[in-house]
Design a protein around this motif. Structure first.
Motif, PDB file in Angstrom:
ATOM      1  N   ASN A  69      47.355  41.376  49.969  1.00  0.00           N
ATOM      2  CA  ASN A  69      48.770  41.728  50.078  1.00  0.00           C
ATOM      3  C   ASN A  69      49.101  42.967  49.252  1.00  0.00           C
ATOM      4  O   ASN A  69      49.953  43.774  49.646  1.00  0.00           O
ATOM      5  CB  ASN A  69      49.644  40.560  49.637  1.00  0.00           C
ATOM      6  CG  ASN A  69      49.816  39.522  50.731  1.00  0.00           C
ATOM      7  OD1 ASN A  69      49.483  39.762  51.887  1.00  0.00           O
ATOM      8  ND2 ASN A  69      50.329  38.363  50.363  1.00  0.00           N
ATOM      9  N   ARG A  72      48.091  45.842  51.318  1.00  0.00           N
ATOM     10  CA  ARG A  72      48.861  45.976  52.556  1.00  0.00           C
ATOM     11  C   ARG A  72      50.322  46.344  52.316  1.00  0.00           C
ATOM     12  O   ARG A  72      50.898  47.133  53.080  1.00  0.00           O
ATOM     13  CB  ARG A  72      48.794  44.660  53.339  1.00  0.00           C
ATOM     14  CG  ARG A  72      49.511  44.717  54.679  1.00  0.00           C
ATOM     15  CD  ARG A  72      49.263  43.464  55.486  1.00  0.00           C
ATOM     16  NE  ARG A  72      49.907  43.526  56.789  1.00  0.00           N
ATOM     17  CZ  ARG A  72      49.830  42.567  57.705  1.00  0.00           C
ATOM     18  NH1 ARG A  72      49.117  41.478  57.458  1.00  0.00           N
ATOM     19  NH2 ARG A  72      50.450  42.701  58.863  1.00  0.00           N
ATOM     20  N   TYR A  73      50.928  45.799  51.263  1.00  0.00           N
ATOM     21  CA  TYR A  73      52.377  45.934  51.113  1.00  0.00           C
ATOM     22  C   TYR A  73      52.838  46.766  49.922  1.00  0.00           C
ATOM     23  O   TYR A  73      53.991  47.200  49.895  1.00  0.00           O
ATOM     24  CB  TYR A  73      53.020  44.544  51.009  1.00  0.00           C
ATOM     25  CG  TYR A  73      52.770  43.674  52.212  1.00  0.00           C
ATOM     26  CD1 TYR A  73      53.320  43.988  53.444  1.00  0.00           C
ATOM     27  CD2 TYR A  73      51.970  42.537  52.117  1.00  0.00           C
ATOM     28  CE1 TYR A  73      53.079  43.194  54.558  1.00  0.00           C
ATOM     29  CE2 TYR A  73      51.730  41.738  53.220  1.00  0.00           C
ATOM     30  CZ  TYR A  73      52.285  42.069  54.439  1.00  0.00           C
ATOM     31  OH  TYR A  73      52.041  41.283  55.538  1.00  0.00           O
ATOM     32  N   SER A  95      58.006  47.578  46.780  1.00  0.00           N
ATOM     33  CA  SER A  95      56.931  46.790  47.384  1.00  0.00           C
ATOM     34  C   SER A  95      57.430  45.457  47.917  1.00  0.00           C
ATOM     35  O   SER A  95      57.044  45.031  49.015  1.00  0.00           O
ATOM     36  CB  SER A  95      55.806  46.568  46.364  1.00  0.00           C
ATOM     37  OG  SER A  95      55.215  47.801  45.997  1.00  0.00           O
ATOM     38  N   ASN A  98      59.338  46.195  50.993  1.00  0.00           N
ATOM     39  CA  ASN A  98      58.428  46.457  52.104  1.00  0.00           C
ATOM     40  C   ASN A  98      57.842  45.162  52.651  1.00  0.00           C
ATOM     41  O   ASN A  98      57.709  44.990  53.870  1.00  0.00           O
ATOM     42  CB  ASN A  98      57.304  47.386  51.639  1.00  0.00           C
ATOM     43  CG  ASN A  98      56.388  47.799  52.776  1.00  0.00           C
ATOM     44  OD1 ASN A  98      56.835  48.206  53.844  1.00  0.00           O
ATOM     45  ND2 ASN A  98      55.088  47.686  52.555  1.00  0.00           N
ATOM     46  N   TYR A  99      57.516  44.250  51.750  1.00  0.00           N
ATOM     47  CA  TYR A  99      56.981  42.945  52.169  1.00  0.00           C
ATOM     48  C   TYR A  99      57.989  42.214  53.057  1.00  0.00           C
ATOM     49  O   TYR A  99      57.645  41.707  54.133  1.00  0.00           O
ATOM     50  CB  TYR A  99      56.657  42.108  50.937  1.00  0.00           C
ATOM     51  CG  TYR A  99      56.040  40.767  51.244  1.00  0.00           C
ATOM     52  CD1 TYR A  99      54.660  40.613  51.274  1.00  0.00           C
ATOM     53  CD2 TYR A  99      56.832  39.647  51.499  1.00  0.00           C
ATOM     54  CE1 TYR A  99      54.085  39.381  51.557  1.00  0.00           C
ATOM     55  CE2 TYR A  99      56.266  38.416  51.785  1.00  0.00           C
ATOM     56  CZ  TYR A  99      54.891  38.291  51.807  1.00  0.00           C
ATOM     57  OH  TYR A  99      54.333  37.067  52.099  1.00  0.00           O
ATOM     58  N   HIS A 101      60.515  43.530  54.701  1.00  0.00           N
ATOM     59  CA  HIS A 101      60.701  44.304  55.934  1.00  0.00           C
ATOM     60  C   HIS A 101      59.595  44.006  56.942  1.00  0.00           C
ATOM     61  O   HIS A 101      59.864  43.779  58.132  1.00  0.00           O
ATOM     62  CB  HIS A 101      60.732  45.794  55.606  1.00  0.00           C
ATOM     63  CG  HIS A 101      60.719  46.676  56.819  1.00  0.00           C
ATOM     64  ND1 HIS A 101      61.827  46.864  57.627  1.00  0.00           N
ATOM     65  CD2 HIS A 101      59.717  47.420  57.375  1.00  0.00           C
ATOM     66  CE1 HIS A 101      61.516  47.677  58.621  1.00  0.00           C
ATOM     67  NE2 HIS A 101      60.245  48.028  58.488  1.00  0.00           N
ATOM     68  N   GLU A 102      58.361  44.005  56.468  1.00  0.00           N
ATOM     69  CA  GLU A 102      57.226  43.776  57.364  1.00  0.00           C
ATOM     70  C   GLU A 102      57.214  42.353  57.922  1.00  0.00           C
ATOM     71  O   GLU A 102      56.604  42.096  58.961  1.00  0.00           O
ATOM     72  CB  GLU A 102      55.915  44.063  56.631  1.00  0.00           C
ATOM     73  CG  GLU A 102      55.694  45.531  56.311  1.00  0.00           C
ATOM     74  CD  GLU A 102      55.545  46.382  57.563  1.00  0.00           C
ATOM     75  OE1 GLU A 102      54.967  45.881  58.551  1.00  0.00           O
ATOM     76  OE2 GLU A 102      56.021  47.533  57.568  1.00  0.00           O
ATOM     77  N   HIS A 103      57.887  41.440  57.247  1.00  0.00           N
ATOM     78  CA  HIS A 103      57.957  40.064  57.739  1.00  0.00           C
ATOM     79  C   HIS A 103      59.214  39.805  58.564  1.00  0.00           C
ATOM     80  O   HIS A 103      59.491  38.654  58.919  1.00  0.00           O
ATOM     81  CB  HIS A 103      57.864  39.078  56.571  1.00  0.00           C
ATOM     82  CG  HIS A 103      56.462  38.901  56.072  1.00  0.00           C
ATOM     83  ND1 HIS A 103      55.866  39.808  55.213  1.00  0.00           N
ATOM     84  CD2 HIS A 103      55.526  37.947  56.321  1.00  0.00           C
ATOM     85  CE1 HIS A 103      54.626  39.406  54.957  1.00  0.00           C
ATOM     86  NE2 HIS A 103      54.400  38.286  55.611  1.00  0.00           N
TER      87      HIS A 103
END
Length: 209
Positions: A69, A72-73, A95, A98-99, A101-103
């Motif tokens: 993670n 990645r994030y 970060s 971003n985590y 947002h990506e989820h």
């Protein structure tokens, strides 16, 4: 996760991951993959692998990201060419954003709503440790759950218990609530994050959020 970054773990991450990778058969495959990700991470960030500390499972920094993670994030928010999740709060905040947002976080969308409960005997409240959006506002209403919200009837939702000092209470979580539980699976944790965010908003703006 870490008492606002004060407690990030004192175990050497390489020791934790190596031990779990090769001496914990139930999850050995997972931790071998994380050990590989850790070695790639320290190479990318130009960090001595023997100096990195974290939890006994190898989670690191204020966000307690596992190595995969982290790679990645994590975000280099201040463009200093390092993604520092221990001491650089620009990177930490960017970060975790971003985590989320990506989820699937949706800016401006609701997170929680208060609910009044008078359900039929067969209705079951969602598992507080395994949140799933397995209802809609319409289906909850059909089961006697009255939700204080203006979202469309077909909006995906989950009913969760929110114990108060004066007795049981109930809330309904939406997609953004579910997204918070991708970071920590506890419904109580996600509610605490939301309530804290609302309190900060109110304090900063001097108005009801």
């Amino acid at each position: 996760e870490t008492y606002y970054g004060r407690i990030t773990g004192h175990y050497r991450v390489i020791d934790s991951l190596a031990t779990l990778a090769f001496d914990y058969p139930p999850r050995g495959e997972y931790f071998r993959a994380e050990l590989e990700q850790f070695l790639l991470l320290v190479r990318e960030e130009n960090i001595d692998p023997l100096t990195v500390t974290g939890s006994y499972t190898g989670a690191m920094g204020a966000l307690q990201f596992m190595p995969s993670n982290y790679r990645r994030y994590a975000v280099d928010a201040n463009t200093d060419k390092h993604r520092d999740l221990w001491t650089d709060w620009d990177d930490v905040i960017a970060s975790v954003a971003n985590y989320l947002h990506e989820h699937g976080w949706e800016a401006g969308a609701p997170v929680l709503a208060e609910a009044k409960l008078d359900p039929d005997p067969s209705f079951q409240i969602g598992n507080a440790h395994r949140i799933e959006l397995n209802q809609t506002i319409e289906s909850l209403n059909a089961h006697g759950v009255k939700v204080e919200t203006d979202v469309p009837p077909d909006t995906a939702a989950v009913l969760v218990s929110a114990e108060q000092r004066d007795g049981p209470a109930y809330r309904v979580g939406f997609k953004n609530f579910y997204v918070i539980t991708r970071y920590n699976g506890s419904a109580r944790y996600a509610m605490a994050v939301y309530d804290l965010a609302q309190a900060i908003t109110q304090r900063v703006h001097g108005t009801e959020p």
